[in-house]
Design an enzyme around this catalytic site. Structure first.
Site, mmCIF file in Angstrom:
data_model
loop_
_atom_site.group_PDB
_atom_site.id
_atom_site.type_symbol
_atom_site.label_atom_id
_atom_site.label_comp_id
_atom_site.label_asym_id
_atom_site.label_seq_id
_atom_site.Cartn_x
_atom_site.Cartn_y
_atom_site.Cartn_z
ATOM 1 N N HIS A 98 18.870 -31.417 68.296
ATOM 2 C CA HIS A 98 19.150 -32.349 67.846
ATOM 3 C C HIS A 98 18.417 -32.376 66.642
ATOM 4 O O HIS A 98 17.313 -32.677 66.640
ATOM 5 C CB HIS A 98 19.500 -33.913 68.635
ATOM 6 C CG HIS A 98 21.152 -33.738 68.786
ATOM 7 N ND1 HIS A 98 22.520 -33.462 68.630
ATOM 8 C CD2 HIS A 98 21.312 -34.239 70.319
ATOM 9 C CE1 HIS A 98 23.088 -33.887 69.125
ATOM 10 N NE2 HIS A 98 22.369 -33.917 71.086
ATOM 11 N N HIS A 108 23.153 -25.845 72.188
ATOM 12 C CA HIS A 108 23.388 -26.294 73.443
ATOM 13 C C HIS A 108 23.901 -24.924 73.762
ATOM 14 O O HIS A 108 24.485 -23.746 74.007
ATOM 15 C CB HIS A 108 24.480 -27.553 73.820
ATOM 16 C CG HIS A 108 24.986 -27.601 75.328
ATOM 17 N ND1 HIS A 108 25.867 -25.973 76.240
ATOM 18 C CD2 HIS A 108 24.659 -27.856 76.368
ATOM 19 C CE1 HIS A 108 26.421 -26.509 76.860
ATOM 20 N NE2 HIS A 108 25.735 -27.313 77.505
ATOM 21 N N HIS A 145 27.305 -14.726 67.116
ATOM 22 C CA HIS A 145 28.171 -14.412 67.287
ATOM 23 C C HIS A 145 28.521 -12.740 68.133
ATOM 24 O O HIS A 145 28.087 -12.289 69.456
ATOM 25 C CB HIS A 145 29.050 -14.135 67.178
ATOM 26 C CG HIS A 145 29.998 -15.394 67.350
ATOM 27 N ND1 HIS A 145 31.181 -16.463 68.257
ATOM 28 C CD2 HIS A 145 29.882 -17.011 66.550
ATOM 29 C CE1 HIS A 145 31.460 -17.596 68.289
ATOM 30 N NE2 HIS A 145 30.889 -18.091 67.303
ATOM 31 N N ARG A 258 19.871 -37.895 87.778
ATOM 32 C CA ARG A 258 19.498 -39.261 87.066
ATOM 33 C C ARG A 258 20.209 -39.536 85.905
ATOM 34 O O ARG A 258 20.324 -38.565 85.382
ATOM 35 C CB ARG A 258 17.654 -38.764 86.362
ATOM 36 C CG ARG A 258 17.244 -38.531 87.651
ATOM 37 C CD ARG A 258 15.747 -38.367 87.266
ATOM 38 N NE ARG A 258 14.945 -39.123 86.235
ATOM 39 C CZ ARG A 258 14.523 -38.964 84.633
ATOM 40 N NH1 ARG A 258 15.139 -37.878 84.759
ATOM 41 N NH2 ARG A 258 13.523 -39.862 84.045
#
Length: 312
Positions: A98, A108, A145, A258
């Protein structure tokens, strides 16, 4: 490497994690990733790396795990229920970024491999890479892409993985995609184990090369307060997807990982503005027309065209 050996994939993920951390620290020039080594049982390991409040990246996380379990979590067997309850080994790498600058996209990447202890042995992989931009730098979307296609074994495979990405990273309650997509594959088994591992490596290395190029292009561009507010609104959409839809979040919680690692992908800041709508004809309004599946980003995209009907 003719036999199934998940440790080969684990070792690649650990190496790729180090590459990503080094590259992102070099790009940021100020922030540094925290480091932990957490044992998971006798043989497993979790290695989270998180950077916060850097010069360029508000938050970046690169998480790598290797685990051995007695029973696959439900989220891992939704599409292969015959494997429910089987013992397994699994390894994964997950990256989320971010940035502070709305000209630089959020991104991501996730890759994972499962080996399930049934006879005959079952193994499969999954993951992909996707891009969530805030401002319409169309040439970046094309580069993303084009490189994604080059990571695939064929044009047909790219088309399939792109379609699956558009369909997966979709918010049905909003009627829009999370970003401009990329690649997504799940429960994938190639012709053999070595070729499948090679695909995983290609996607991981392509992700790092592609995103680093885009960051270098955009990191020094100026932005307005309106651009930043728009970025925070889109981050709200990102959080909605991760918390309400994403199978990876469900898997992490069900497998007892976690919670800090499971939710590391969430943005540090986000906004939800009632009935928010960008000004007609603005660059933000243009971006809304790009958050639709089925757009062909490799062919030239005419930035003057309204793509809001791309789903029709």
């Amino acid at each position: 490497m003719n036999e199934v050996d998940i440790t080969v994939v684990r070792d690649f993920f650990l190496h790729l994690q180090s590459e990503i951390v080094d590259q992102f620290e070099s790009l940021d020039q100020q922030g540094r990733f925290s480091g932990q080594e957490i044992r998971l049982g006798d043989t497993g390991i979790s290695r989270p790396r998180v950077l916060t409040s850097g010069r360029l990246f508000e938050k970046a996380a690169v998480l790598c795990t290797y685990s051995v379990g007695d029973s696959l979590p439900p989220a891992a067997t939704e599409r292969q229920r015959n494997l429910a309850g089987a013992s397994f080994s699994a390894t994964s790498i997950s990256t989320i970024v971010h940035p502070w600058n709305p000209n630089v996209p959020t991104t991501h990447m996730n890759l994972r491999m499962f080996c399930v202890n049934v006879k005959p042995q079952v193994w499969y992989t999954g993951g992909g890479m996707d891009l969530t931009p805030y401002l319409p730098h169309v040439e970046d979307f094309q580069l993303w892409h084009e490189n994604a296609r080059s990571a695939c074994n064929s044009e047909e495979q790219y088309s399939t993985f792109k379609k699956q990405c558009d369909e997966y990273f979709y918010l049905p309650h909003r009627g829009e995609t999370r970003g401009i997509g990329g690649l997504f594959f799940d429960d994938y088994v190639g012709s053999d184990f070595p070729s499948t591992v090679e695909l995983v490596k290609q996607v991981g290395q392509t992700f790092l090369r592609s995103y680093s190029t885009i960051v270098r292009r955009r990191q020094e561009l100026k932005w307005t307060p309106e651009d930043e507010e728009w970025m925070l609104v889109r981050r709200g959409r990102y959080a909605e997807f991760n918390l309400a839809i994403d199978r990876g979040t469900k898997y992490g919680m069900q497998s007892g990982r976690r919670i800090e690692s499971v939710l590391a992908s969430l943005p540090p800041r986000a906004k939800w503005i009632y009935e928010h709508r960008p000004a007609t004809g603005s660059t933000h309004d243009q971006m809304l027309s790009f958050f639709q599946p089925k757009l062909n980003w490799i062919s030239t995209v005419d930035k003057s065209v309204d793509y809001s009907g791309a789903n029709d």
